[in-house]
Design an enzyme around this catalytic site. Sequence first.
Site, short mmCIF file in Angstrom:
data_model
loop_
_atom_site.label_atom_id
_atom_site.label_comp_id
_atom_site.label_asym_id
_atom_site.label_seq_id
_atom_site.Cartn_x
_atom_site.Cartn_y
_atom_site.Cartn_z
N ASP A 1 -4.84 3.94 -1.85
CA ASP A 1 -5.75 4.13 -1.21
C ASP A 1 -6.30 5.55 -1.34
O ASP A 1 -5.68 6.55 -0.99
CB ASP A 1 -5.30 3.97 0.49
CG ASP A 1 -5.12 2.49 0.74
OD1 ASP A 1 -6.17 1.58 0.57
OD2 ASP A 1 -3.99 2.03 1.35
N ASP B 1 -7.01 -6.52 3.42
CA ASP B 1 -6.32 -5.28 3.90
C ASP B 1 -6.40 -4.76 5.24
O ASP B 1 -7.67 -4.45 5.72
CB ASP B 1 -7.08 -4.26 2.73
CG ASP B 1 -6.40 -3.04 2.54
OD1 ASP B 1 -5.46 -2.59 3.32
OD2 ASP B 1 -7.00 -1.97 1.96
N GLY B 2 -5.29 -4.36 5.63
CA GLY B 2 -5.26 -4.03 7.00
C GLY B 2 -4.43 -4.89 8.04
O GLY B 2 -5.08 -5.86 8.45
N GLY B 3 -3.37 -4.20 8.70
CA GLY B 3 -2.65 -4.91 9.44
C GLY B 3 -1.86 -6.34 9.18
O GLY B 3 -1.41 -6.94 10.03
N MET C 1 -11.55 -6.01 4.43
CA MET C 1 -11.06 -4.93 5.53
C MET C 1 -10.84 -5.86 6.93
O MET C 1 -11.86 -6.22 7.56
CB MET C 1 -11.71 -3.75 5.62
CG MET C 1 -11.76 -2.86 4.47
SD MET C 1 -10.41 -2.40 3.77
CE MET C 1 -9.36 -1.72 5.12
N HIS D 1 -8.40 1.41 -4.26
CA HIS D 1 -9.33 1.08 -3.19
C HIS D 1 -10.30 2.38 -2.71
O HIS D 1 -9.55 3.31 -2.21
CB HIS D 1 -8.49 0.58 -2.03
CG HIS D 1 -9.63 0.47 -0.80
ND1 HIS D 1 -8.85 0.02 0.58
CD2 HIS D 1 -10.72 0.39 -0.54
CE1 HIS D 1 -9.80 -0.35 1.47
NE2 HIS D 1 -11.08 0.09 0.77
N SER E 1 1.01 -1.05 -0.10
CA SER E 1 -0.13 -0.16 -0.12
C SER E 1 0.86 1.45 0.03
O SER E 1 1.85 1.69 0.68
CB SER E 1 -1.03 0.11 1.34
OG SER E 1 -1.61 1.34 1.34
N MET F 1 -9.17 8.29 -0.07
CA MET F 1 -10.02 8.68 0.91
C MET F 1 -10.78 10.08 0.77
O MET F 1 -9.90 10.89 0.37
CB MET F 1 -9.31 8.52 2.35
CG MET F 1 -8.51 7.11 2.36
SD MET F 1 -7.79 7.09 4.16
CE MET F 1 -6.75 5.67 4.01
N MET G 1 -12.33 4.61 -0.97
CA MET G 1 -13.08 4.76 0.33
C MET G 1 -13.68 5.95 0.38
O MET G 1 -13.41 6.87 1.11
CB MET G 1 -11.96 4.51 1.28
CG MET G 1 -11.54 3.24 1.42
SD MET G 1 -10.07 3.04 2.77
CE MET G 1 -8.69 3.29 1.18
N HIS H 1 -1.26 -0.96 -4.19
CA HIS H 1 -2.39 -0.84 -3.81
C HIS H 1 -2.60 0.92 -3.24
O HIS H 1 -1.59 1.50 -2.60
CB HIS H 1 -2.63 -1.39 -2.28
CG HIS H 1 -4.10 -1.37 -1.76
ND1 HIS H 1 -5.33 -2.19 -2.20
CD2 HIS H 1 -4.41 -0.64 -0.88
CE1 HIS H 1 -6.22 -1.55 -1.41
NE2 HIS H 1 -5.85 -1.10 -0.49
C1 DX5 Z 1 -6.64 1.39 5.40
C2 DX5 Z 1 -6.10 1.26 3.99
C3 DX5 Z 1 -5.03 0.06 3.96
C4 DX5 Z 1 -3.65 0.70 4.57
C5 DX5 Z 1 -3.05 -0.78 5.10
O1 DX5 Z 1 -7.74 2.42 5.23
O2 DX5 Z 1 -7.36 0.62 3.41
O3 DX5 Z 1 -4.98 0.00 2.77
O4 DX5 Z 1 -2.77 1.38 3.81
O5 DX5 Z 1 -1.95 -0.41 6.02
P1 DX5 Z 1 -1.55 -1.31 6.94
O6 DX5 Z 1 -1.15 -2.44 5.95
O7 DX5 Z 1 -0.34 -0.33 7.53
O8 DX5 Z 1 -2.41 -1.87 7.77
ZN ZN Z 2 -6.71 0.13 1.10
#
Ligand code: DX5
Ligand code: ZN
Length: 243
Positions: free
Chosen positions: A38, A184-186, A146, A69, A11, A40, A71, A36
Amino acid sequence: MPDPAAVIAPSLLSADFARLGDEAAALERGGAEWLHVDVMDGRFVPNLTIGPLVVGALRPVTGAVLDCHLMIEEPERYVAAFADAGADILTVHVEACRHLHRNLQQIRDLPRRAGGRVLAGVSLNPHTPASAVAHVLELCDLVLVMSVNPGFGGQKFIDAVRPKIRELRAMVRAAGLATRIEVDGGITVDNVAAVAADGADTFVSGTGVLRSPQYGRDYAAAIAAMRRAAEAAMAWRTDSAHK
Ligand code: DX5
Ligand code: ZN
């Protein structure tokens, strides 16, 4: 239908934005097939990031798949602009779409700059059940699960989404589709095997790749380690039940 190999999608949210082109190139050299992106809007999620202008700036500097992605609320207002800018995949959120079926059709009708069509994805927030995509699965090139609440990088993986990944894999398999299941996430080198075993085949990682304590700036090493761990755990790909 052959089961998919692992795709690692670093990402860019964790990149140095002052050097975004260099970061994208370094990730691609390091073995990332997808990047990826992001997006927002400060409404669907409590953060603002990037728009089609930045996707358009990245397009000439990378051959990687730009996995965008969205959001954002009312994504139907912006998908054509992202496609024109060079997006390869556009993923919208179930929770942000009043007419999800129509939105997916709209994305699938968009021409991709490199030829063919833009791929369409649907993302599910942690609280949204797998059944939310049951009646649009055939229009989904991917489902993005997510594993944090969207809006920020660097959050802790939410373990409670793991049964949903298993459910989605069963749905995709039962329908005989090639829909990718992205998480996606963590995601880090330490937990990627668990979600791969659950049935994910595409792994987004921001801090896990770009700010990894183990690998530092060696993106190639982080990506390779993540891919090794994921592929070793994707036993479901060869399950006899699937043959
Ligand atoms: C969060 C994003 C993720 C984010 C993931 O809203 O959609 O793509 O960049 O970042 P990490 O891998 O640090 O959780
Ligand atoms: Zn994302």
